[in-house]
Write a protein that holds these residues in place. Sequence first.
Motif, PDB file in Angstrom:
ATOM      1  N   VAL A   1       0.847  -1.190   0.000  1.00  0.00           N
ATOM      2  CA  VAL A   1       0.000   0.000   0.000  1.00  0.00           C
ATOM      3  C   VAL A   1       0.882   1.240   0.000  1.00  0.00           C
ATOM      4  N   VAL A   2       0.666   2.092  -0.981  1.00  0.00           N
ATOM      5  CA  VAL A   2       1.340   3.392  -1.034  1.00  0.00           C
ATOM      6  C   VAL A   2       0.288   4.459  -0.726  1.00  0.00           C
ATOM      7  N   ARG A   3       0.483   5.178   0.375  1.00  0.00           N
ATOM      8  CA  ARG A   3      -0.472   6.232   0.732  1.00  0.00           C
ATOM      9  C   ARG A   3       0.165   7.601   0.560  1.00  0.00           C
ATOM     10  N   LEU A   4      -0.529   8.459  -0.169  1.00  0.00           N
ATOM     11  CA  LEU A   4      -0.084   9.830  -0.392  1.00  0.00           C
ATOM     12  C   LEU A   4      -0.932  10.783   0.433  1.00  0.00           C
ATOM     13  N   ASP A   5      -0.292  11.800   0.991  1.00  0.00           N
ATOM     14  CA  ASP A   5      -0.990  12.850   1.724  1.00  0.00           C
ATOM     15  C   ASP A   5      -0.515  14.202   1.210  1.00  0.00           C
ATOM     16  N   GLY A   6      -1.468  15.122   1.024  1.00  0.00           N
ATOM     17  CA  GLY A   6      -1.092  16.463   0.604  1.00  0.00           C
ATOM     18  C   GLY A   6      -0.283  17.156   1.691  1.00  0.00           C
ATOM     19  N   ARG A   7       0.821  17.742   1.298  1.00  0.00           N
ATOM     20  CA  ARG A   7       1.683  18.423   2.258  1.00  0.00           C
ATOM     21  C   ARG A   7       1.215  19.864   2.447  1.00  0.00           C
ATOM     22  N   ASN A   8       0.897  20.203   3.694  1.00  0.00           N
ATOM     23  CA  ASN A   8       0.445  21.549   4.041  1.00  0.00           C
ATOM     24  C   ASN A   8      -0.761  21.971   3.191  1.00  0.00           C
ATOM     25  N   PHE A   9      -1.728  21.064   3.051  1.00  0.00           N
ATOM     26  CA  PHE A   9      -2.874  21.353   2.197  1.00  0.00           C
ATOM     27  C   PHE A   9      -3.884  22.280   2.868  1.00  0.00           C
ATOM     28  N   HIS A  10      -3.772  22.473   4.167  1.00  0.00           N
ATOM     29  CA  HIS A  10      -4.639  23.459   4.819  1.00  0.00           C
ATOM     30  C   HIS A  10      -4.357  24.847   4.240  1.00  0.00           C
ATOM     31  N   LYS A  11      -3.089  25.167   4.142  1.00  0.00           N
ATOM     32  CA  LYS A  11      -2.676  26.443   3.545  1.00  0.00           C
ATOM     33  C   LYS A  11      -3.001  26.471   2.057  1.00  0.00           C
ATOM     34  N   PHE A  12      -2.744  25.342   1.371  1.00  0.00           N
ATOM     35  CA  PHE A  12      -2.994  25.271  -0.070  1.00  0.00           C
ATOM     36  C   PHE A  12      -4.469  25.510  -0.380  1.00  0.00           C
ATOM     37  N   SER A  13      -5.358  24.897   0.397  1.00  0.00           N
ATOM     38  CA  SER A  13      -6.800  25.043   0.148  1.00  0.00           C
ATOM     39  C   SER A  13      -7.272  26.468   0.424  1.00  0.00           C
ATOM     40  N   GLU A  14      -6.687  27.116   1.429  1.00  0.00           N
ATOM     41  CA  GLU A  14      -7.068  28.494   1.731  1.00  0.00           C
ATOM     42  C   GLU A  14      -6.624  29.446   0.636  1.00  0.00           C
ATOM     43  N   GLN A  15      -5.388  29.272   0.167  1.00  0.00           N
ATOM     44  CA  GLN A  15      -4.868  30.188  -0.842  1.00  0.00           C
ATOM     45  C   GLN A  15      -5.523  29.986  -2.204  1.00  0.00           C
ATOM     46  N   HIS A  16      -6.133  28.803  -2.410  1.00  0.00           N
ATOM     47  CA  HIS A  16      -6.817  28.553  -3.673  1.00  0.00           C
ATOM     48  C   HIS A  16      -8.338  28.609  -3.520  1.00  0.00           C
ATOM     49  N   ASN A  17      -8.766  29.157  -2.365  1.00  0.00           N
ATOM     50  CA  ASN A  17     -10.199  29.413  -2.113  1.00  0.00           C
ATOM     51  C   ASN A  17     -11.077  28.176  -2.293  1.00  0.00           C
ATOM     52  N   PHE A  18     -10.662  27.055  -1.702  1.00  0.00           N
ATOM     53  CA  PHE A  18     -11.485  25.857  -1.745  1.00  0.00           C
ATOM     54  C   PHE A  18     -12.778  26.107  -0.967  1.00  0.00           C
ATOM     55  N   MET A  19     -13.864  25.552  -1.471  1.00  0.00           N
ATOM     56  CA  MET A  19     -15.144  25.675  -0.782  1.00  0.00           C
ATOM     57  C   MET A  19     -15.150  24.808   0.474  1.00  0.00           C
ATOM     58  N   LYS A  20     -15.839  25.287   1.506  1.00  0.00           N
ATOM     59  CA  LYS A  20     -15.935  24.564   2.775  1.00  0.00           C
ATOM     60  C   LYS A  20     -17.359  24.070   2.991  1.00  0.00           C
ATOM     61  N   PRO A  21     -17.553  22.886   3.566  1.00  0.00           N
ATOM     62  CA  PRO A  21     -16.535  21.956   4.068  1.00  0.00           C
ATOM     63  C   PRO A  21     -15.932  21.046   2.992  1.00  0.00           C
ATOM     64  N   ASN A  22     -16.549  20.984   1.805  1.00  0.00           N
ATOM     65  CA  ASN A  22     -16.031  20.125   0.743  1.00  0.00           C
ATOM     66  C   ASN A  22     -16.037  20.881  -0.576  1.00  0.00           C
TER      67      ASN A  22
END
Length: 297
Positions: A53-74
């Motif tokens: 199993v290879v698991r990938l996780d976004g690095r510092n995606f909290h900041k990434f989602s904020e700077q790219h204006n991701f909609m909340k909660p999804n």
Amino acid sequence: MLRLLSVNFRGITEHKTLLKLKFSTSSVMAKSKFEYVRNFELDDTCLRNCYIVVRLDGRNFHKFSEQHNFMKPNDNRALGLMSRSARSVMEELEDITIAYGQSDEFSFVFKRSTTWFKRRASKLMTHVASQFSSSFVYYWKEYFGEHPLLYPPSFDGRVVLYPSNRNLRDYLSWRQADCHINNLYNTAFWTLVQKGGLTTTQAEERLSGTQAADKNEILFSEFNINYNNESPLHKKGTTLIWEKVNETTTKQIKRPDEVETEITVTRTRKKVTSHSCDIIGEQFWEEHPDILESDQC
């Protein structure tokens, strides 16, 4: 005359022998005195008869989602892009039998009999991570349109081995249970902020120490939201598997002395399909028995 031919033949044979010696000597000479440094490489071959199993996780995606204006909660754009990137990985590495993703993570399961990259953990992980990351950038515009990608995303990875079907299923169940827990919290949190007028600090304090039943009650009694009616994509995550699908196309044919006609052609091929369903219970595995390999080695 025969004697002359014999001499010439012997000369050709000797010439070929000299060429072989020359090439052999060259290959030996190509090795330098510095090659000993290869001895410092660690053997990272994965244990046989185990799912990789290879698991990938976004690095510092909290900041990434904020700077790219991701909609909340999804943000369905981001979730769609993650799934598209994962599909790209599966299409490149066909020994991945199932993948599961939620939020900013994706797990890829190589079948236990795989021999890709001689089962070297570093090769498998880096190939998955690079293919996923490059696909995320490549398909960005397809999901976010003219909203620009401000800087390259990055994903860290890890490799874990699971020796039995039960272990693997428990791992995937763990990730899906985590999806449910996180999504319920985020749904309640952002509802309190966006519809309840609380600050993020106040919403965090309101939910502190609450159980799942408490969050469901807040959503239903205060905002008339039945969590059971929320999108399965958000509650269950995304499961990608290989399935045989029928594809129908039309084409024009023309036989001698006949008018050109249109015919329908149906063919069956394997394709990566997406599902947002329960993978903790038995039904999914009974419907797709080819995902798991026998525990009898």
